[in-house]
Design a protein around this motif. Structure first.
Motif, short mmCIF file in Angstrom:
data_model
loop_
_atom_site.label_atom_id
_atom_site.label_comp_id
_atom_site.label_asym_id
_atom_site.label_seq_id
_atom_site.Cartn_x
_atom_site.Cartn_y
_atom_site.Cartn_z
N LEU A 160 -9.55 13.90 37.55
CA LEU A 160 -8.53 14.08 36.41
C LEU A 160 -8.52 14.93 35.40
CD1 LEU A 160 -8.53 10.10 35.71
CD2 LEU A 160 -6.91 11.45 36.84
N VAL A 161 -9.82 15.35 34.95
CA VAL A 161 -10.08 16.48 34.08
C VAL A 161 -9.81 17.88 34.73
CG1 VAL A 161 -11.98 17.94 33.29
CG2 VAL A 161 -12.13 15.54 32.89
N VAL A 162 -9.99 18.03 36.18
CA VAL A 162 -9.21 19.11 36.86
C VAL A 162 -7.81 19.18 36.72
CG1 VAL A 162 -9.31 20.44 38.99
CG2 VAL A 162 -11.30 19.57 38.12
N ALA A 163 -7.26 18.17 37.25
CA ALA A 163 -5.75 18.01 36.96
C ALA A 163 -5.14 18.36 35.71
CB ALA A 163 -5.50 16.64 37.48
N THR A 164 -5.87 17.71 34.65
CA THR A 164 -5.43 18.19 33.45
C THR A 164 -5.55 19.32 33.01
OG1 THR A 164 -6.25 16.16 32.78
CG2 THR A 164 -5.68 17.47 31.00
N ILE A 165 -6.53 20.02 33.20
CA ILE A 165 -6.77 21.56 33.00
C ILE A 165 -5.31 22.48 33.63
CG2 ILE A 165 -8.18 23.63 33.21
CD1 ILE A 165 -10.47 21.77 33.09
N LEU A 166 -5.39 22.12 34.90
CA LEU A 166 -4.23 22.74 35.86
C LEU A 166 -3.10 22.71 35.32
CD1 LEU A 166 -5.78 22.10 39.45
CD2 LEU A 166 -5.84 24.27 37.91
N PHE A 167 -2.66 21.20 35.01
CA PHE A 167 -1.42 20.97 34.24
C PHE A 167 -1.30 21.65 32.82
CE2 PHE A 167 1.45 18.61 31.65
CZ PHE A 167 2.45 17.99 32.49
N TYR A 168 -2.19 21.54 32.02
CA TYR A 168 -1.95 22.11 30.85
C TYR A 168 -1.68 23.83 31.01
CZ TYR A 168 -2.43 23.47 26.21
OH TYR A 168 -2.15 23.74 24.44
N VAL A 169 -2.70 24.42 31.57
CA VAL A 169 -2.25 25.86 31.96
C VAL A 169 -1.23 26.32 32.56
CG1 VAL A 169 -3.58 28.04 32.85
CG2 VAL A 169 -4.89 26.25 31.70
N PHE A 170 -0.95 25.67 33.90
CA PHE A 170 0.15 26.13 34.87
C PHE A 170 1.50 25.37 34.60
CE2 PHE A 170 -3.76 27.34 37.14
CZ PHE A 170 -3.44 28.53 37.46
N VAL A 171 1.58 24.26 34.43
CA VAL A 171 2.75 23.61 33.80
C VAL A 171 3.29 23.80 32.72
CG1 VAL A 171 4.04 21.43 33.90
CG2 VAL A 171 2.46 21.91 35.93
N TYR A 172 2.54 23.53 31.54
CA TYR A 172 2.95 23.77 30.23
C TYR A 172 2.88 25.05 29.71
CZ TYR A 172 2.88 23.76 25.13
OH TYR A 172 3.36 24.21 23.80
N THR A 173 1.63 25.73 29.63
CA THR A 173 1.65 27.05 29.04
C THR A 173 2.41 27.96 29.84
OG1 THR A 173 -0.57 26.30 28.24
CG2 THR A 173 -0.30 28.83 28.20
N LEU A 174 2.23 28.15 31.20
CA LEU A 174 2.94 29.15 31.64
C LEU A 174 4.30 29.05 32.35
CD1 LEU A 174 -0.15 30.50 33.96
CD2 LEU A 174 0.87 31.52 31.90
N GLY A 175 4.63 27.48 32.57
CA GLY A 175 5.77 27.01 32.89
C GLY A 175 6.69 26.68 31.99
N LEU A 176 6.39 25.69 30.90
CA LEU A 176 7.49 25.24 30.11
C LEU A 176 7.54 25.78 28.52
CD1 LEU A 176 6.59 21.34 30.84
CD2 LEU A 176 8.44 22.83 31.66
N LYS A 177 6.39 26.19 28.12
CA LYS A 177 6.29 26.48 26.88
C LYS A 177 7.38 27.51 26.46
CE LYS A 177 3.13 27.91 23.05
NZ LYS A 177 1.49 28.24 23.00
N ARG A 178 7.68 28.54 27.06
CA ARG A 178 8.59 29.52 26.62
C ARG A 178 9.86 29.55 27.29
NH1 ARG A 178 4.36 34.98 26.40
NH2 ARG A 178 2.62 33.88 26.45
N ARG A 179 10.12 28.50 28.18
CA ARG A 179 11.27 28.18 28.72
C ARG A 179 12.27 27.20 28.19
NH1 ARG A 179 7.58 30.16 32.56
NH2 ARG A 179 8.65 31.95 33.83
N THR A 180 11.73 26.24 27.55
CA THR A 180 12.50 25.02 27.31
C THR A 180 11.99 24.38 25.91
OG1 THR A 180 13.24 22.91 27.92
CG2 THR A 180 11.15 23.43 28.63
N SER A 181 13.08 23.91 25.16
CA SER A 181 12.59 22.99 23.88
C SER A 181 12.04 21.71 24.42
CB SER A 181 13.79 22.76 23.16
OG SER A 181 14.92 21.98 23.91
N GLN A 182 11.97 21.44 25.70
CA GLN A 182 11.51 20.09 26.13
C GLN A 182 10.12 20.50 26.46
OE1 GLN A 182 13.13 16.74 26.36
NE2 GLN A 182 14.61 18.32 25.23
N ASN A 183 9.51 21.47 26.03
CA ASN A 183 8.12 21.81 26.32
C ASN A 183 7.00 20.95 25.65
OD1 ASN A 183 8.47 22.58 23.71
ND2 ASN A 183 8.33 24.70 23.87
#
Length: 330
Positions: free
Chosen positions: A144-167
Motif C-alpha cells: 500500500l505504501v508503494v502504491a501510494t508513492i507511485l500514485f502521488y508521483v505519477f498520477v497526481y504530480t506528473l499527470g493531474l496537477k498541471r492539467r486539470t482543476s480536478q487535481n
C-alpha cells in the motif's frame, strides 16, 4: 502516513524554517546545511498527518488494546514512505517551485541539493519503507505504501496537477492512505471502517487545499497550475468547499457504528464547527465581503486532528460500540 501530502502543496510553507537555514548565512557548517536540505526535501510538517491518521486507525482496528511496538514500527515505515513521496514530488516540481514565492526556498528550487541526489534519496526511502513494513508488519502494508508513492508521483504530480482543476480531488487519494496502511498493519486486510476513514480524508482534502489556494491564487497562476481558485470564481470555489465539507462531516458520522459515544460526540460537535466555518466563508464571498480563506485552511487542520484524537480516545477506552449497543453487532 500521509504518504505524500495535501495535493497542491497544501503545507508548502512547512519547510520555510529549514529552507532559511539551508540557504541563509550564519554559523551552520556546510555539512549541517546539507543535512538540513535533505530533511527539508521530505517536508517534515506535511508528515504530521501520518500521526493524526495512522495511530487512531490502528487503535480502532485493535479496539481496547494498544500495541506500542506495532504502532511505532508502522509509523517509522510510514514516515519513510511519506518522505519518499515528498522528495520525489520536489524533484518533479522543481521548475514550478522556482516560480512560486511560497515554494521558492525549497532545496531544489535553490539548488541546495543536486536533482540526481534528491531522486536517489527519494527512491531509496521508498524501497526501505516497503522492506521495513513487509518485515515488521505485513506485505499488504508495504504494498500500500508503494502504491501510494507511485500514485502521488505519477498520477497526481506528473499527470493531474498541471492539467486539470480536478487535481486536488483525485490526487487527494494519496493523502488518505494512512487509514488503509494503519488498518492493514493490524489486521492484514482492509475493513470497512478503514475505507470510511479513507473517505473522511478524501473529502476533507479539497476544502482544506482550495482554501489555501484561494490565498495563493496568483502563485499557482504564475506557475501554470490550474487549481480551482485559478480557473473559477470565488463563489464557485467556496460553494464547492461547502459541498465537500458536508461530505467530510457525513463520512465521519458513517463511522459512528464502529465507535463509541466519545467519538460520536466529537464528530458531531467538530463537524458542526467545521460546517459553520465553511458556510461563513461562502456567505462572505456571496455578500462581497472581505474574507480570510487561510483561516479555514488552518482550522481545517485542527478539525481533522480533533476528530481523529476523539477516535483514538474512544478506541483506547474500548467501550461498547454504538453498533453493538444499538444493533447487537459483534
Amino acid at each position: 502516513m500521509r504518504v505524500g501530502q495535501q495535493p497542491g502543496g497544501a503545507h508548502g510553507s512547512s519547510g520555510t524554517v529549514l529552507a532559511d537555514r539551508v540557504t541563509g548565512s550564519g554559523p551552520l557548517s556546510v555539512a549541517t546545511r546539507r543535512v538540513l536540505a535533505y530533511i527539508a526535501l521530505t517536508k517534515p510538517r506535511v508528515i504530521e498527518l501520518l500521526l493524526v491518521a495512522t495511530i487512531p486507525t490502528m487503535l480502532l482496528a485493535d479496539r481496547g488494546n494498544v500495541d506500542i511496538r506495532l504502532i511505532l514500527v508502522t509509523l517509522f515505515g510510514g514516515w519513510m514512505g511519506a518522505a519518499s513521496a515528498n522528495t520525489l514530488n520536489c524533484v518533479a516540481d522543481a521548475d514550478i517551485d522556482k516560480v512560486m514565492k511560497r515554494t521558492s526556498k525549497r532545496p531544489l528550487a535553490r539548488e541546495a541539493v543536486p536533482t540526481r541526489n534528491a531522486f536517489v534519496f527519494g527512491v531509496t526511502l521508498g524501497v526501505l519503507s516497503f522492506a521495513w513494513l513487509w518485515w515488521q508488519a505485513n506485505l499488504l502494508s508495504g504494498a500500500l505504501v508503494v502504491a501510494t508513492i507511485l500514485f502521488y508521483v505519477f498520477v497526481y504530480t506528473l499527470g493531474l496537477k498541471r492539467r486539470t482543476s480536478q487535481n486536488v480531488i483525485w490526487g487527494g487519494a494519496a493523502g488518505c492512505m494512512p487509514a488503509l496502511v494503519g488498518w492493514s498493519a493490524v489486521t492484514g486486510n482492509i475493513g470497512w471502517p478503514a475505507i470510511v476513514l479513507f473517505l473522511v480524508i478524501f473529502f476533507w482534502t479539497p476544502p482544506h487545499t482550495w482554501a489555501l489556494a484561494m490565498r495563493y491564487k496568483e502563485d499557482y497562476k504564475a506557475a501554470g497550475v490550474p487549481m480551482l481558485p485559478v480557473v473559477a470564481t470565488e463563489q464557485v470555489v467556496t460553494k464547492q468547499i461547502v459541498i465537500y465539507t458536508w461530505l467530510t462531516v457525513l463520512a465521519t458520522l458513517a463511522l459512528v457504528p464502529a465507535a463509541g459515544v466519545i467519538y460520536a460526540a466529537t464528530a458531531l460537535v467538530a463537524g458542526a464547527w467545521f460546517l459553520l466555518m465553511a458556510h461563513q466563508l461562502y456567505s462572505g464571498v456571496r455578500k462581497g465581503e472581505s474574507v480570510k480563506p487561510l483561516r479555514l485552511f488552518l482550522q481545517s487542520n485542527n478539525y481533522l486532528a480533533v476528530v481523529f484524537c476523539g477516535l483514538a480516545v474512544d478506541a483506547v477506552l474500548g467501550w461498547n460500540t454504538i453498533g453493538h449497543t444499538v444493533f447487537g453487532w459483534s
